[in-house]
Design a protein around this motif. Structure first.
Motif, PDB file in Angstrom:
ATOM      1  N   PRO A  71       0.794  -1.238   0.000  1.00 48.19           N
ATOM      2  CA  PRO A  71       0.000   0.000   0.000  1.00 48.19           C
ATOM      3  C   PRO A  71       0.820   1.279   0.000  1.00 48.19           C
ATOM      4  N   ASP A  72       2.129   1.205   0.305  1.00 51.23           N
ATOM      5  CA  ASP A  72       2.958   2.411   0.260  1.00 51.23           C
ATOM      6  C   ASP A  72       3.007   3.016  -1.135  1.00 51.23           C
ATOM      7  N   GLN A  73       2.783   2.202  -2.157  1.00 56.63           N
ATOM      8  CA  GLN A  73       2.810   2.696  -3.543  1.00 56.63           C
ATOM      9  C   GLN A  73       1.401   2.973  -4.073  1.00 56.63           C
ATOM     10  N   ASP A  74       0.466   3.113  -3.167  1.00 62.39           N
ATOM     11  CA  ASP A  74      -0.942   3.276  -3.561  1.00 62.39           C
ATOM     12  C   ASP A  74      -1.235   4.722  -3.942  1.00 62.39           C
ATOM     13  N   ASN A  75      -0.922   5.088  -5.194  1.00 65.47           N
ATOM     14  CA  ASN A  75      -1.297   6.414  -5.697  1.00 65.47           C
ATOM     15  C   ASN A  75      -2.205   6.238  -6.905  1.00 65.47           C
ATOM     16  N   ILE A  76      -2.863   7.309  -7.310  1.00 65.63           N
ATOM     17  CA  ILE A  76      -3.892   7.158  -8.348  1.00 65.63           C
ATOM     18  C   ILE A  76      -3.334   6.688  -9.673  1.00 65.63           C
ATOM     19  N   PHE A  77      -2.062   6.902  -9.913  1.00 61.63           N
ATOM     20  CA  PHE A  77      -1.515   6.594 -11.229  1.00 61.63           C
ATOM     21  C   PHE A  77      -1.298   5.100 -11.445  1.00 61.63           C
ATOM     22  N   VAL A  78      -1.559   4.281 -10.421  1.00 65.33           N
ATOM     23  CA  VAL A  78      -1.432   2.836 -10.595  1.00 65.33           C
ATOM     24  C   VAL A  78      -2.795   2.147 -10.614  1.00 65.33           C
ATOM     25  N   HIS A  79      -3.877   2.910 -10.460  1.00 65.67           N
ATOM     26  CA  HIS A  79      -5.211   2.311 -10.459  1.00 65.67           C
ATOM     27  C   HIS A  79      -5.830   2.395 -11.855  1.00 65.67           C
ATOM     28  N   ASN A  80      -5.231   1.689 -12.797  1.00 63.84           N
ATOM     29  CA  ASN A  80      -5.758   1.667 -14.165  1.00 63.84           C
ATOM     30  C   ASN A  80      -5.323   0.376 -14.837  1.00 63.84           C
ATOM     31  N   MET A  81      -5.761   0.199 -16.090  1.00 62.20           N
ATOM     32  CA  MET A  81      -5.514  -1.075 -16.771  1.00 62.20           C
ATOM     33  C   MET A  81      -4.029  -1.299 -17.081  1.00 62.20           C
ATOM     34  N   LEU A  82      -3.246  -0.211 -17.137  1.00 62.35           N
ATOM     35  CA  LEU A  82      -1.833  -0.358 -17.458  1.00 62.35           C
ATOM     36  C   LEU A  82      -1.069  -1.033 -16.332  1.00 62.35           C
ATOM     37  N   PHE A  83      -1.517  -0.819 -15.093  1.00 62.05           N
ATOM     38  CA  PHE A  83      -0.825  -1.371 -13.930  1.00 62.05           C
ATOM     39  C   PHE A  83      -1.705  -2.348 -13.162  1.00 62.05           C
ATOM     40  N   SER A  84      -2.415  -3.183 -13.898  1.00 62.37           N
ATOM     41  CA  SER A  84      -3.265  -4.181 -13.259  1.00 62.37           C
ATOM     42  C   SER A  84      -3.144  -5.511 -13.988  1.00 62.37           C
ATOM     43  N   ASP A  85      -3.471  -6.563 -13.292  1.00 63.55           N
ATOM     44  CA  ASP A  85      -3.492  -7.911 -13.843  1.00 63.55           C
ATOM     45  C   ASP A  85      -4.946  -8.360 -13.977  1.00 63.55           C
ATOM     46  N   PRO A  86      -5.208  -9.399 -14.780  1.00 63.68           N
ATOM     47  CA  PRO A  86      -6.561  -9.958 -14.817  1.00 63.68           C
ATOM     48  C   PRO A  86      -6.951 -10.451 -13.409  1.00 63.68           C
ATOM     49  N   PRO A  87      -8.240 -10.360 -13.034  1.00 64.77           N
ATOM     50  CA  PRO A  87      -9.373  -9.911 -13.862  1.00 64.77           C
ATOM     51  C   PRO A  87      -9.610  -8.404 -13.853  1.00 64.77           C
ATOM     52  N   ASP A  88      -8.908  -7.655 -12.956  1.00 66.95           N
ATOM     53  CA  ASP A  88      -9.127  -6.204 -12.905  1.00 66.95           C
ATOM     54  C   ASP A  88      -8.795  -5.544 -14.240  1.00 66.95           C
ATOM     55  N   HIS A  89      -7.739  -6.032 -14.882  1.00 68.49           N
ATOM     56  CA  HIS A  89      -7.343  -5.442 -16.155  1.00 68.49           C
ATOM     57  C   HIS A  89      -8.474  -5.513 -17.172  1.00 68.49           C
ATOM     58  N   ARG A  90      -9.098  -6.668 -17.275  1.00 63.13           N
ATOM     59  CA  ARG A  90     -10.176  -6.854 -18.254  1.00 63.13           C
ATOM     60  C   ARG A  90     -11.347  -5.918 -17.954  1.00 63.13           C
ATOM     61  N   ARG A  91     -11.692  -5.783 -16.680  1.00 66.65           N
ATOM     62  CA  ARG A  91     -12.806  -4.925 -16.280  1.00 66.65           C
ATOM     63  C   ARG A  91     -12.517  -3.450 -16.601  1.00 66.65           C
ATOM     64  N   LEU A  92     -11.316  -2.985 -16.246  1.00 66.17           N
ATOM     65  CA  LEU A  92     -10.976  -1.575 -16.448  1.00 66.17           C
ATOM     66  C   LEU A  92     -10.827  -1.239 -17.933  1.00 66.17           C
ATOM     67  N   ARG A  93     -10.177  -2.125 -18.666  1.00 64.13           N
ATOM     68  CA  ARG A  93      -9.998  -1.883 -20.095  1.00 64.13           C
ATOM     69  C   ARG A  93     -11.347  -1.900 -20.814  1.00 64.13           C
TER      70      ARG A  93
END
Length: 396
Positions: free
Chosen positions: A72-94
């Motif tokens: 959570p120390d790296q929890d900034n808004i710029f990592v909450h998107n499809m570029l910095f996520s793995d499935p299944p979150d990636h599929r949902r966001l994209r």
């Protein structure tokens, strides 16, 4: 070449930034899976050969999730998107934004993008000189992405400032201003979301706000992260595609003359520009989610792995005469937009903008000349984009 020898700072120097290709060639031949100390202090791996690059980009053992790696120390808004996520979150966001970037919808924007290019160049008719980046390569894509998202065009200079700061944050000299500009960006987006909630429109941000309010598809952090990514990535790639592409034409006048005479070559020309000196030099970060044996190298769980896209695109094992700029080259399987599930969502838009911008520019100003020594142009720092800060040109 041993690991100790290649760990010397060949990377991340001014000389490397100006022209990384000799270093890449040496590494592809001698140490293609290269262990290096990154500027932020961690050891990791840079992949330089084409086939290895494709393998890494498609291998789900290499995770993109920053929070999963660093907590959570790296929890900034710029990592909450499809570029910095793995499935299944990636599929949902994209999936939430993909419908706005289908090839059919993008092609439907052709005449409007042409109008934007014409208007920008009409404003230059009385000028003898211009800075290609500031006066053409930047305004065109920022106008387009601002219209798609529904954000005010008059704020484009703010977007550029914030975007440059965030993209260049991998450069030590720029890291100090990152937090200030990131906060300004977040505050701006939150204020804009509040306006959209009061009066939603037909734009993409309105669609995402509605999705966020449904409580099932987007969290507040994801809304911020996805929109920030779209604003930044929605213009950065195209700015540097146009800049690097025109620079290649200026350095190869015979290729420029060929394109002027045969404008229908623009599709192949843009693909060659993407391959020859692509706008995204390195892939964004991946981490080994487990211990991985990769072509004779032990990549430990948690280690950073980055693909040198521009190196892979000059791999002689994949591209004949790879260091030659040839706009008649048959369409190649370059990696300028990545590969696999993280293939750039905006690739069709970037291609269309690049084709229209470059063909229109050389048609309107066929005698344009570079007004600087190409070896003295200043390339942007950092480890993501590859682009020149300024390209001064004589128009007539």
């Amino acid at each position: 070449m041993s690991t100790n020898e290649t760990s010397k700072p060949e990377f991340f120097t001014r000389e490397f930034t100006q022209n990384p290709y000799p270093v890449y060639e040496k590494l592809r031949q001698n140490d293609p899976i290269h262990r290096v100390l990154f500027p932020h202090g961690d050891f990791g791996w840079i992949i330089t050969q084409y086939e290895d690059a494709v393998e890494v980009l498609k291998d789900n053992r290499f995770s993109k999730d920053v929070i999963k790696r660093y907590g959570p120390d790296q929890d900034n808004i710029f990592v909450h998107n499809m570029l910095f996520s793995d499935p299944p979150d990636h599929r949902r966001l994209r999936g939430l934004v993909q419908k706005a970037f289908t090839p059919r919808l993008i092609e439907g924007m052709r005449s409007h993008i042409q109008d934007i290019a014409d208007d920008l160049l009409d404003n230059l008719k009385s000028q003898d000189k211009m800075n290609l980046i500031d006066e053409f390569a930047f305004p065109l894509p920022i106008i387009v992405i601002s219209e798609i998202l529904g954000v005010p065009l008059e704020d484009q200079d703010k977007f550029r400032l914030w975007s440059n700061s965030i993209i260049d944050a991998t450069s030590e000299e720029n890291s100090e201003v990152f937090e200030k500009h990131a906060k300004e960006f977040i505050d701006y987006l939150n204020a804009w979301f509040a306006k959209v909630r009061e009066q939603p429109g037909d734009d993409l941000i309105s669609q995402l706000v509605v999705a966020e309010e449904s409580g099932e598809q987007l969290t507040e952090k994801e809304l911020l992260g996805v929109v920030a990514l779209l604003i930044i990535a929605g213009h950065e790639t195209t700015v540097n595609l146009i800049g690097n592409g025109v620079l290649a034409l200026l350095e190869h006048p015979e290729q420029r003359e060929l394109l002027i005479k045969q404008p229908e070559l623009i599709h192949k020309a843009v693909e060659e520009m993407l391959r020859y000196n692509g706008p995204v030099e390195f892939s964004t970060s991946r981490w080994a989610s487990e211990d991985i044996e990769f072509h004779g190298h032990h990549i430990a769980e948690g280690e950073l792995v980055i693909v040198a896209l521009d190196s892979a695109n000059r791999d002689e094992a994949k591209f004949k005469d790879a260091d030659v700029f040839d706009i008649t080259r048959e369409k190649s399987a370059h990696l300028a937009f990545g590969k696999g599930i993280h293939l750039c969502l905006g690739a069709p838009l970037a291609r269309l903008e690049g084709e229209i911008a470059i063909n229109t520019l050389i048609r309107r100003f066929p005698d344009m000349q570079l007004q600087a020594d190409v070896n003295e142009l200043e390339w942007r720092p950092g480890m993501i984009v590859r682009g020149v800060k300024e390209i001064p040109v004589q128009l007539k």
